[in-house]
Structure formats: C-alpha cells, structure tokens
Design a protein around this motif. Structure first.
Motif, short mmCIF file in Angstrom:
data_model
loop_
_atom_site.label_atom_id
_atom_site.label_comp_id
_atom_site.label_asym_id
_atom_site.label_seq_id
_atom_site.Cartn_x
_atom_site.Cartn_y
_atom_site.Cartn_z
N ASN A 184 0.84 -1.19 0.00
CA ASN A 184 0.00 0.00 0.00
C ASN A 184 0.89 1.25 0.00
O ASN A 184 1.59 1.51 0.97
N PRO A 185 0.86 2.05 -1.08
CA PRO A 185 1.73 3.23 -1.14
C PRO A 185 1.12 4.49 -0.54
O PRO A 185 1.69 5.58 -0.67
N ALA A 186 -0.03 4.35 0.14
CA ALA A 186 -0.67 5.53 0.71
C ALA A 186 0.17 6.12 1.84
O ALA A 186 0.94 5.42 2.50
N ARG A 187 -0.01 7.40 2.05
CA ARG A 187 0.71 8.11 3.11
C ARG A 187 0.10 7.76 4.47
O ARG A 187 -1.11 7.89 4.66
N PRO A 188 0.92 7.34 5.44
CA PRO A 188 0.38 7.06 6.78
C PRO A 188 -0.12 8.34 7.43
O PRO A 188 0.26 9.45 7.05
N LYS A 189 -0.97 8.17 8.46
CA LYS A 189 -1.57 9.32 9.13
C LYS A 189 -1.09 9.39 10.58
O LYS A 189 -0.89 8.37 11.22
N PHE A 190 -0.93 10.63 11.06
CA PHE A 190 -0.47 10.86 12.42
C PHE A 190 -1.44 11.79 13.14
O PHE A 190 -2.22 12.51 12.50
N SER A 191 -1.35 11.79 14.46
CA SER A 191 -2.17 12.70 15.26
C SER A 191 -1.39 13.95 15.63
O SER A 191 -1.57 14.52 16.70
N PHE A 192 -0.50 14.34 14.74
CA PHE A 192 0.25 15.58 14.94
C PHE A 192 0.62 16.14 13.56
O PHE A 192 0.52 15.43 12.54
N GLN A 193 1.04 17.38 13.56
CA GLN A 193 1.53 18.01 12.34
C GLN A 193 2.80 18.79 12.65
O GLN A 193 2.96 19.32 13.76
N ALA B 98 7.56 27.03 8.76
CA ALA B 98 8.46 28.09 9.21
C ALA B 98 9.11 28.72 8.00
O ALA B 98 9.65 28.01 7.14
N ASP B 99 9.03 30.04 7.90
CA ASP B 99 9.58 30.76 6.74
C ASP B 99 9.00 30.21 5.44
O ASP B 99 9.70 30.04 4.43
N LYS B 100 7.71 29.89 5.48
CA LYS B 100 6.97 29.40 4.32
C LYS B 100 7.45 28.03 3.83
O LYS B 100 7.21 27.65 2.68
N LYS B 101 8.11 27.27 4.70
CA LYS B 101 8.58 25.94 4.36
C LYS B 101 8.20 24.96 5.46
O LYS B 101 8.03 25.33 6.61
N ILE B 102 8.06 23.67 5.06
CA ILE B 102 7.81 22.63 6.04
C ILE B 102 9.03 22.52 6.95
O ILE B 102 10.16 22.48 6.48
N SER B 103 8.80 22.46 8.23
CA SER B 103 9.90 22.32 9.19
C SER B 103 9.77 20.99 9.92
O SER B 103 8.72 20.35 9.90
N PRO B 104 10.82 20.56 10.62
CA PRO B 104 10.75 19.33 11.42
C PRO B 104 10.20 19.54 12.82
O PRO B 104 10.21 18.63 13.65
N LEU B 105 9.71 20.74 13.11
CA LEU B 105 9.21 21.07 14.44
C LEU B 105 7.74 20.72 14.59
O LEU B 105 6.93 21.02 13.68
N ILE B 106 7.37 20.11 15.69
CA ILE B 106 5.97 19.78 15.95
C ILE B 106 5.19 21.07 16.17
O ILE B 106 5.51 21.87 17.05
N GLY B 107 4.14 21.28 15.35
CA GLY B 107 3.38 22.52 15.44
C GLY B 107 1.96 22.34 15.92
O GLY B 107 1.31 23.31 16.33
N ALA B 108 1.45 21.10 15.88
CA ALA B 108 0.08 20.83 16.34
C ALA B 108 -0.02 19.38 16.81
O ALA B 108 0.55 18.48 16.17
N ILE B 109 -0.75 19.17 17.90
CA ILE B 109 -0.96 17.82 18.44
C ILE B 109 -2.46 17.63 18.64
O ILE B 109 -3.12 18.44 19.28
N PHE B 110 -2.99 16.53 18.08
CA PHE B 110 -4.44 16.30 18.11
C PHE B 110 -4.84 15.19 19.07
O PHE B 110 -6.02 14.88 19.19
N ASP B 111 -3.87 14.57 19.74
CA ASP B 111 -4.14 13.50 20.70
C ASP B 111 -3.34 13.82 21.96
O ASP B 111 -2.10 13.79 21.95
N SER B 112 -4.03 14.10 23.04
CA SER B 112 -3.36 14.50 24.28
C SER B 112 -2.52 13.39 24.88
O SER B 112 -1.68 13.64 25.75
N ASP B 113 -2.71 12.14 24.44
CA ASP B 113 -1.94 11.01 24.95
C ASP B 113 -0.59 10.85 24.25
O ASP B 113 0.23 10.02 24.68
#
Length: 320
Positions: free
Chosen positions: A233-242, A246-261
């Motif tokens: 399956n070549p689909a992109r996996p899903k995460f509970s964070f994003q 930064a500076d209009k580019k994707i960064s490696p920093l966690i910016g949002a968390i959707f699961d408090s656990d």
C-alpha cells in the motif's frame, strides 16, 4: 481536464528499489521518441457520478490524458483529478482505436495528484510499449522536453518546451514548471526528455492567463509505483500531529498535536523515524518519506530542550 490547482522529493530510501519503471528504452531518433509516446498515450473520458470534496463538483464529465506504464498489468497513469476522487466511470482509448475500453481505479494519491488506473491488457494494441520513467532525474533548467495530450480537444497532440524551474507549494508538494502546452485535456500526459525519451513527470496543472504549467516529478511518482508493483500500500500514513510551517517551508518542528496522549510536545524537533534520518528539505514531509509503512507505531527521535530522546508514536495506515 485541467483543473487549476495548487499543488518534495521522496525519501531516498526508495531509490534503490527502482526496477521496471526506470529508464530502459533507447530510441534512434527524435521522431521515434514522439511515435513511442503517441502510441502509449491514451484519451480518457471520465463521468463523475458522486463527487467528493476534492472533485469540486457533485457530477460532471471531462476529458484527460494518461499513458501506459505496465503492459502486463494494464496499468495507466494519469492525474487523480482526471480519474476523479469520487464514484466515477472511466473509459479510454489509444490513438489507433475507435472503441473505448472501461478502466478501473487502482490507486489515487491526492498529495501529488496521481492516479493509477487499469484496463484489460488484451485491449492494449500489440505494438504499444509502456513508457519508462527516469526516476533519478533532477532539475536542470533549460532541459528540452515534449509532452503528449489532448489540449482543447486537439487529440494526441505533441508540444515541445523546456523545464524552466521548480515551484514549491510546501504542504502541497513541489512541481517542475514548464512552458509546455497545458490546457484543458492536457492533464495526465507524459512529459519526456527530448534527449532520451525518458519520462520525467506528468502534466498536472496550469495557471489561468499564464503559459506556466506544472509537472508532477518522476521522483515523487516512482516510489508509489514501486510499492504498488511489490503489492504494498503506497498511501501516506496518518499521524495525530503536524509539523509546522516556518519561513513558508515545512519544518521538522511539531506545530500541532491532536491527541493529548501522544508523548510529543509542541516544539519537538524530529530527527529520524525508526533510525532513518529525516529532513523536509531532503525527503519531503514525513508521510511521504514513510509511504508503505504498516506498523502500528513508529519510533521518532526528537530533540527537546536540547536533549535527544526516542518516543514511540502511533501510526494509522493510509488509504488511497
């Protein structure tokens, strides 16, 4: 169909797997390359019956392009917006045919606007050969290229141009820019190097009132094809964070968390997953780098407050 849409390089761990989709053909002349592209290109007619949000219409009909990539499987590649995200009927024909064959969807990828559709291999003309990708191609401004498609109902039309640059839409991916003809009906056609005849991308979109066209890159397509070929399956996996922008580019920093656990914290910097080094600049976003991942958790190495630590994070398998 040519929808005006805003659309990174795929992780290098896939490149060693390139086999049947990699460059293999050789041509004796430019005319031979054009003829090979013409015979492999198809005219696609789609009837969208129940559209999804990505389709922008509830029902509609349109025309697009595509081309043969695996004769044995009957696989043809086109754009996802040509195949339609919702329930649709797809018919296609090769240049020498008058009758259309029914096609079914195998896989759709919204990130790079790519779809693999399938027809009965018996419906493929005997002399038609699959086109081959140059999976290792990297941008060389000014490279002369040509494309096949059906712009404005001009069926099986060839156009020449150059690869002019690259446009990074960040979370929506990056695309080669070109001056190739990109009109309604062009989407899904092959973009090929005039020097070798190898496919370096797929015509995907254009701007209104502009000659600029966008091309989905072979380096973003080949990992998807190789996973499919291997039955994965070549689909992109899903995460509970994003990760954040930064500076209009994707960064490696966690910016949002959707699961408090989750053990992650805002501002954590991701370094690797399961020991594989990762950076957005080199590998695209994390879901692209982890295509084909099937485990329920992944070990992320992160930096927090100057300290490196390993955290186990849940992963949800992606869907087409």
């Amino acid at each position: 169909m040519n929808r005006k849409i805003f659309l990174s390089t795929i992780s290098k761990i896939f490149f060693s797997a390139i086999a049947s989709f990699a460059t293999a053909q050789s041509y004796s002349s430019e005319q031979e390359k054009i003829e090979a592209a013409t015979t492999a290109t198809v005219l696609i007619k789609t009837h969208l019956k129940h559209g999804f949000l990505e389709d922008e219409d509830a029902t509609a009909r349109w025309t697009g392009s595509g081309f043969l990539i695996d004769r044995e499987q009957g696989w043809i590649i086109t754009n996802a917006h040509v195949a339609g995200y919702g329930a649709s009927s797809i018919r296609l024909r090769f240049e020498t045919q008058e009758k259309f064959a029914n096609a079914k969807k195998v896989f759709l990828d919204g990130k790079h606007d790519i779809a693999i559709i399938q027809i009965d291999p018996e419906r493929i003309p005997e002399t038609t050969k699959a086109l081959q990708f140059d999976c290792d191609y990297s941008l060389k401004r000014g490279n002369r290229v040509f494309s096949l498609g059906h712009p404005e109902d001009q069926d099986f039309t060839v156009s020449f141009g150059v690869i002019s640059g690259i446009k990074d839409f960040h979370v929506d991916g990056s695309y080669y820019t070109t001056d190739l003809v990109t009109e309604s009906g062009s989407s899904g056609g092959p973009v090929m190097l005039a020097s070798s005849g190898a496919v370096i991308g797929v015509t995907t979109a254009g701007f209104d009132n502009s000659d600029i066209g966008f091309v989905t890159k072979s380096s973003d397509i080949c990992p998807i094809l190789e996973l499919l070929k291997d039955g994965k399956n070549p689909a992109r996996p899903k995460f509970s964070f994003q990760t954040m922008i930064a500076d209009k580019k994707i960064s490696p920093l966690i910016g949002a968390i959707f699961d408090s656990d989750l053990p992650l914290r805002l501002g954590d910097e991701i370094l690797s997953w399961n020991g594989n080094l990762w950076s957005p600049e080199d590998h695209g976003d994390l879901p692209d780098a982890m295509r084909g991942y099937t485990q329920p958790t992944v070990q992320l190495s992160v930096i927090r407050d100057g300290q490196e630590m390993s955290l186990n994070v849940p992963v949800e398998p992606g869907k087409s």
